[in-house]
Design an enzyme around this catalytic site. Structure first.
Site, PDB file in Angstrom:
ATOM      1  CG  ASN A 116      41.544  46.426  42.358  1.00 24.20           C
ATOM      2  OD1 ASN A 116      41.735  47.553  42.792  1.00 24.20           O
ATOM      3  ND2 ASN A 116      41.936  45.332  43.017  1.00 24.20           N
ATOM      4  CG  ASP A 172      45.848  47.698  44.211  1.00 24.30           C
ATOM      5  OD1 ASP A 172      44.737  47.144  44.134  1.00 24.30           O
ATOM      6  OD2 ASP A 172      45.999  48.920  44.389  1.00 24.30           O
ATOM      7  NE  ARG A 200      30.505  42.294  39.510  1.00 23.47           N
ATOM      8  CZ  ARG A 200      31.464  41.678  40.168  1.00 23.47           C
ATOM      9  NH1 ARG A 200      32.593  41.346  39.557  1.00 23.47           N
ATOM     10  NH2 ARG A 200      31.332  41.385  41.437  1.00 23.47           N
ATOM     11  CG  ASP A 202      35.988  41.946  40.281  1.00 22.57           C
ATOM     12  OD1 ASP A 202      35.150  41.258  40.870  1.00 22.57           O
ATOM     13  OD2 ASP A 202      37.212  41.908  40.547  1.00 22.57           O
ATOM     14  CG  HIS A 206      39.287  46.585  46.730  1.00 23.12           C
ATOM     15  ND1 HIS A 206      39.898  46.428  47.950  1.00 23.12           N
ATOM     16  CD2 HIS A 206      38.189  45.793  46.738  1.00 23.12           C
ATOM     17  CE1 HIS A 206      39.201  45.554  48.667  1.00 23.12           C
ATOM     18  NE2 HIS A 206      38.159  45.161  47.957  1.00 23.12           N
ATOM     19  CD  GLU A 238      32.779  42.964  43.956  1.00 22.80           C
ATOM     20  OE1 GLU A 238      32.622  41.980  44.701  1.00 22.80           O
ATOM     21  OE2 GLU A 238      33.792  43.114  43.233  1.00 22.80           O
ATOM     22  CG  ASN A 301      27.459  38.496  44.060  1.00 18.76           C
ATOM     23  OD1 ASN A 301      27.943  37.650  44.808  1.00 18.76           O
ATOM     24  ND2 ASN A 301      27.831  39.766  44.120  1.00 18.76           N
TER      25      ASN A 301
END
Length: 485
Positions: A116, A172, A200, A202, A206, A238, A301
Site C-alpha cells: 500500500n 501512499d 496476507r 496488509d 487502503h 486486511e 492478530n
C-alpha cells in the site's frame, strides 16, 4: 469478439475463485502467525513441531527491506524501503531455505505483503539502501514522487480518502499506474518463485479493489516444485470492516478472501461475559459475518493484541484459550488462524532481542517457549484443538446444549464434543454423539501412552458428565474420536 469477452470473464472468475484456496496439505488445518520469528527458526518449527501437530501453514513477517528504526520497534517491518528480501528476520537465502523446508513437511508459507505504501521513518535500510521519504524517493525499487498519491490526511468517513491518502503518514503508492502494478507483481512473483503458497495483504482496505484485482490476476501460478500445475496464490486481505465503515469488505471477495475482523470482536464480548454464550447457537452469518468461504478468521492478530480493547489476547489467558477452542471446534468454514506472540509491555516493543538481533525461542520440557516468546501455538488447549478440527472436518454441528447464559456444549456428529463454561461452574450431563467409552479431555491435557495427562471424560448412553469449576484453569472441555482410551 463476444466469444472472447465471455472467455476472459470465465478465466478471470476461475483465477479469482482459485485465490480462495489455501493449498493445505491433506489432513491439516489452521495457519499460525509466527510474529517476528527469524526464517531459520520458522524452518525448524515447521520440522519439529508444526508438522507433528497438524498445522497447515505459517504467516511470516514482511520479508522486504525496511528502515533501521531506533529501538527496533516491530512496526519497522511494515515500512518498505525496497522489495529486496533482507531484514532482521533473515536474508533471501534463509527465506528460500525456510520455505523449501516447510513445504517439504507439508506446512505452507504465507508472506505478509506490504504494498500500500513505502516507508516514512528516516534512516538506512536493512539491505543498506538509502531513500528519502520527504521527496518520496526509493531508488532501490525504483519509485519516485510521481508514483505516489498526493500527501493528505485520511478522513475515515470517506472511502476515497481512505484509499488515496496516507495511512499514519506512510507514503501512499498509486496502484492505478501500470508501472507501480508491475513492480508489485514482480515482487510477488519473486516470492512465488521461492515457493510461498499465498499472501496476507496488509492495509488492503487502503487500496482500490479494481487495482488489487488487476495486480493479483497478473501474478504467476505457484511454483510447481511444491504445488500442482495451475495453482493460484491464496490471497487473504486486511479489510477492517466492523459494520460502520464506509468500505465494505465484500468489495474485496471477488479476487481473494478477507480477514473477518467482526469474528474476534463478537466472540470477545461473549467470552468476557458481556454477551451470553447461549446466543452463539446461530454463530456465523446470523451474527453479521461473511460467508465462511470468503474469510480468514482469528481471535486476535498482531495489531489487535496491542491496539484494541475490543479483542481478547494472551493476557486474558482463560477466556482467550476458550475462545480459540470454540473457533477451532465450530463448523463455520472460514480459514482459522492462531496468533503466536511475544511478551510485551510497550505496544511498540521489539521482538525479543539482544539489541539489533532477534533472539531465537527457547523451549521448556513441556514444549512451551522461553526467551520472551509466548508461543500460543504450543499451548496444549490450542494445538490439541487443531487436531480436533481435523478429526471433525466436514461434519455438521449437532447436540447444541445450553445450561444457562454462559454454559454451552455442542457436538460434531459422532466425532467430537466441546463444552464451555465461563463465570459460573458447570456440573451437568450433556448430550454427545460419541460412542460410549472413556476419552481424554484435550483442553486440560492429552492422550499420551494410553493414558490421559488431564481430565478423563466418560460417555455413557450418549451423554457425558462435564465438570468445569469457575476457578479451573481452563473454561472448556473437549473430547474427540482420536482421544478415546
Amino acid at each position: 469478439m463476444q466469444h472472447l469477452s465471455i472467455l476472459l470473464v470465465v478465466l478471470g472468475s476461475s483465477i479469482a475463485f482459485a485465490q480462495h484456496d489455501p493449498h493445505f496439505a491433506d489432513g491439516r488445518n489452521t495457519i499460525v502467525h509466527l510474529f517476528g520469528w527469524k526464517w531459520g527458526d520458522i524452518a525448524s518449527e515447521c520440522e519439529n513441531w508444526l508438522r507433528k501437530k497438524g498445522f497447515a501453514g505459517v504467516q511470516i513477517s514482511p520479508p522486504s527491506e525496511n528502515p533501521i528504526v531506533s529501538g527496533r520497534p516491530w512496526w519497522e517491518n511494515y515500512q518498505p524501503v525496497s522489495y529486496d528480501l533482507k531484514n532482521r528476520n533473515g536474508d533471501e537465502d534463509s527465506l528460500s531455505d525456510m520455505i523449501k523446508r516447510c513445504n517439504n513437511v507439508g506446512v505452507r508459507i504465507y508472506a505478509d505483503l506490504v504494498v500500500n505504501h513505502m516507508a516514512t521513518s528516516i534512516g538506512q535500510g536493512t539491505a543498506d539502501h538509502s531513500y528519502d521519504p520527504g521527496s518520496k524517493s526509493y531508488p532501490a525499487v525504483p519509485y519516485s514522487n510521481e508514483n505516489f498519491h498526493a500527501s493528505c490526511d485520511i478522513d475515515y468517513n470517506d472511502a476515497a480518502s481512505i484509499r488515496n491518502c496516507e495511512l499514519s503518514g506512510l507514503k501512499d503508492l498509486d496502484q492505478s499506474q501500470d508501472y507501480v502494478r508491475g513492480k508489485i507483481v514482480d515482487y510477488m512473483n519473486h516470492l512465488v518463485s521461492l515457493g510461498v503458497a499465498g499472501f496476507r495483504v496488509d492495509a488492503a482496505k487502503h487500496m482500490w479493489p479494481a487495482d488489487l484485482a488487476a495486480i493479483f490476476g497478473s501474478v504467476n501460478d505457484l511454483n510447481t516444485d511444491f504445488f500442482p500445475s495451475g495453482s493460484r496464490a491464496y490471497i487473504y486481505q486486511e479489510v477492517i470492516d466492523t459494520g460502520s465503515d464506509p468500505i465494505d469488505n465484500k468489495d474485496y471477495t471477488g479476487f481473494g478472501s478477507v480477514c473477518e475482523f467482526k469474528y474476534g470482536i463478537q466472540l470477545a464480548t461473549c467470552f468476557r461475559g458481556s454477551n451470553p454464550l447461549k446466543y452463539l447457537e446461530n454463530w456465523g452469518t446470523g451474527w453479521g459475518l461473511l460467508d465462511g468461504g470468503n474469510t480468514l478468521v482469528f481471535i486476535d492478530n498482531h495489531d489487535t493484541e496491542r491496539s484494541s480493547g475490543s479483542y481478547l489476547n494472551y493476557k486474558e489467558s482463560r477466556a482467550y484459550k476458550a475462545a480459540n477452542a470454540f473457533m477451532l471446534a465450530h463448523p463455520y468454514d472460514g480459514i482459522t488462524k492462531i496468533m503466536s506472540s511475544y511478551d510485551f509491555s510497550d505496544n511498540d516493543q521489539s521482538p525479543p532481542s539482544d539489541g539489533d538481533n532477534i533472539l531465537s525461542p527457547g523451549f521448556k520440557e513441556d514444549g512451551t517457549c522461553t526467551n520472551g516468546w509466548i508461543c500460543q501455538h504450543r499451548w496444549s488447549p490450542i494445538f490439541n484443538m487443531v487436531e480436533f478440527r481435523s478429526v471433525v472436518s466436514g461434519i455438521e454441528l449437532t447436540n447444541w446444549w445450553s445450561g444457562g447464559d454462559y454454559q454451552i456444549a455442542f457436538s460434531r456428529g459422532t466425532k467430537g464434543t466441546i463444552a464451555i463454561s465461563i463465570n459460573d461452574s458447570l456440573d451437568s450431563d450433556v448430550p454427545t454423539g460419541l460412542p460410549d467409552g472413556t476419552y481424554c479431555d484435550v483442553i486440560s491435557g492429552s492422550l499420551s501412552n494410553g493414558s490421559c495427562t488431564g481430565k478423563s471424560i466418560t460417555v455413557s448412553g450418549g451423554k457425558a458428565h462435564i465438570s468445569i469449576a469457575s476457578d479451573d484453569r481452563e473454561a472448556a472441555v473437549a473430547i474427540h474420536a482420536n482421544a478415546k482410551l
